[in-house]
Design a protein around this motif. Structure first.
Motif, short mmCIF file in Angstrom:
data_model
loop_
_atom_site.label_atom_id
_atom_site.label_comp_id
_atom_site.label_asym_id
_atom_site.label_seq_id
_atom_site.Cartn_x
_atom_site.Cartn_y
_atom_site.Cartn_z
N LEU A 94 0.64 -1.12 -0.13
CA LEU A 94 0.30 -0.12 0.09
C LEU A 94 0.85 1.40 0.01
O LEU A 94 0.99 2.40 -0.28
CB LEU A 94 -1.26 0.40 1.33
CG LEU A 94 -1.76 1.34 1.24
CD1 LEU A 94 -2.41 1.09 0.12
CD2 LEU A 94 -2.41 0.81 2.79
N LEU A 95 1.92 1.39 0.63
CA LEU A 95 2.60 2.34 0.88
C LEU A 95 3.96 2.83 -0.46
O LEU A 95 3.41 3.76 -1.20
CB LEU A 95 4.21 2.23 1.75
CG LEU A 95 3.43 2.92 3.31
CD1 LEU A 95 4.73 2.80 3.95
CD2 LEU A 95 3.01 4.14 3.00
N VAL A 96 4.05 1.36 -1.27
CA VAL A 96 3.82 1.41 -2.18
C VAL A 96 2.83 2.63 -3.69
O VAL A 96 3.58 2.96 -4.28
CB VAL A 96 4.99 0.45 -3.15
CG1 VAL A 96 5.08 0.26 -4.78
CG2 VAL A 96 6.13 -0.19 -2.34
N PHE A 97 2.10 1.73 -3.79
CA PHE A 97 1.03 2.59 -4.26
C PHE A 97 0.96 4.10 -3.97
O PHE A 97 1.03 4.78 -4.82
CB PHE A 97 -0.11 1.91 -4.30
CG PHE A 97 -1.72 2.24 -4.38
CD1 PHE A 97 -1.81 2.47 -5.80
CD2 PHE A 97 -1.85 3.27 -3.75
CE1 PHE A 97 -2.97 3.04 -6.05
CE2 PHE A 97 -3.49 4.28 -4.06
CZ PHE A 97 -3.47 4.27 -5.16
N PHE A 98 1.02 3.90 -2.68
CA PHE A 98 1.01 5.98 -2.35
C PHE A 98 2.02 6.42 -3.34
O PHE A 98 2.32 7.55 -3.47
CB PHE A 98 0.93 6.04 -1.09
CG PHE A 98 -0.93 6.16 -0.42
CD1 PHE A 98 -2.44 7.13 -1.30
CD2 PHE A 98 -0.78 5.27 -0.15
CE1 PHE A 98 -3.19 6.88 -0.90
CE2 PHE A 98 -2.25 4.86 0.24
CZ PHE A 98 -3.51 6.28 0.09
N ALA A 99 3.55 6.13 -2.98
CA ALA A 99 4.48 6.19 -3.56
C ALA A 99 4.16 6.82 -5.07
O ALA A 99 4.94 7.75 -5.79
CB ALA A 99 5.51 5.48 -3.59
#
Length: 176
Positions: A94-99
């Motif tokens: 999910l953090l990768v998605f937001f990045a």
């Protein structure tokens, strides 16, 4: 970070509720004006934009509370250690998605290019990016004012996802 995330979520709950009330009032206004034979055509478009804002704020709250729909068949069958590792991977993904979303938004809004240009027209002409000049269909405002929910969603979602990952890495939030 978890405290900041919780405080932000409290503000988001208030904002989402307020925006849903605005949608309700706009639709009620639309019903009344249509029944009187003088519909306000801009009300529909504004209601759509307000609902989009409420939906993205609600999505951010869902990330904070881990309330989104999830398929748990696999995680339910895994042993505790593997389950924890998978859930940490989900939070990290999910953090990768937001990045990725952050990079897309940075390129789309291009704040450096806007600040370097003398006018918005010059920026649009050089970059073929009309985000700051495109008008709404009926409201007579620039769409960028409504698109600003995207960077806000990026910031709040990133904060909530990072707080969730940090909590899970410390051993909290069990199996959610």
């Amino acid at each position: 970070m978890a405290r900041v995330s919780a405080r932000l979520a409290a503000v988001e709950w208030y904002c989402a509720g307020l925006l849903l009330c605005v949608v309700f009032l706009l639709l009620l206004l639309n019903v009344v004006t249509r029944s009187l034979g003088s519909p306000l055509i801009w009300v529909d478009e504004l209601a759509i934009y307000v609902m989009i804002w409420a939906a993205l704020i609600g999505a951010s709250i869902g990330i904070r509370n881990r309330d989104h729909i999830a398929m748990t068949l696999l995680t339910d069958m895994l042993p505790v250690g593997s389950r924890r590792a998978l859930l940490i991977g989900v939070d990290a993904a999910l953090l990768v998605f937001f990045a990725i979303l952050g990079v897309i938004l940075w390129n789309w809004f291009d704040p450096v290019g806007v600040l370097a240009a003398e006018t918005l027209a010059e920026f649009s002409q050089k970059s073929f990016n009309f985000i700051y000049e495109e008008p709404t269909t009926t409201i007579a405002m620039r769409k960028v004012w409504f698109w600003l929910i995207l960077p806000a969603f990026f910031l709040s979602g990133t904060l909530h996802a990072a707080a969730n990952l940090a909590t899970r890495l410390r051993g909290g939030e069990g199996e959610r």
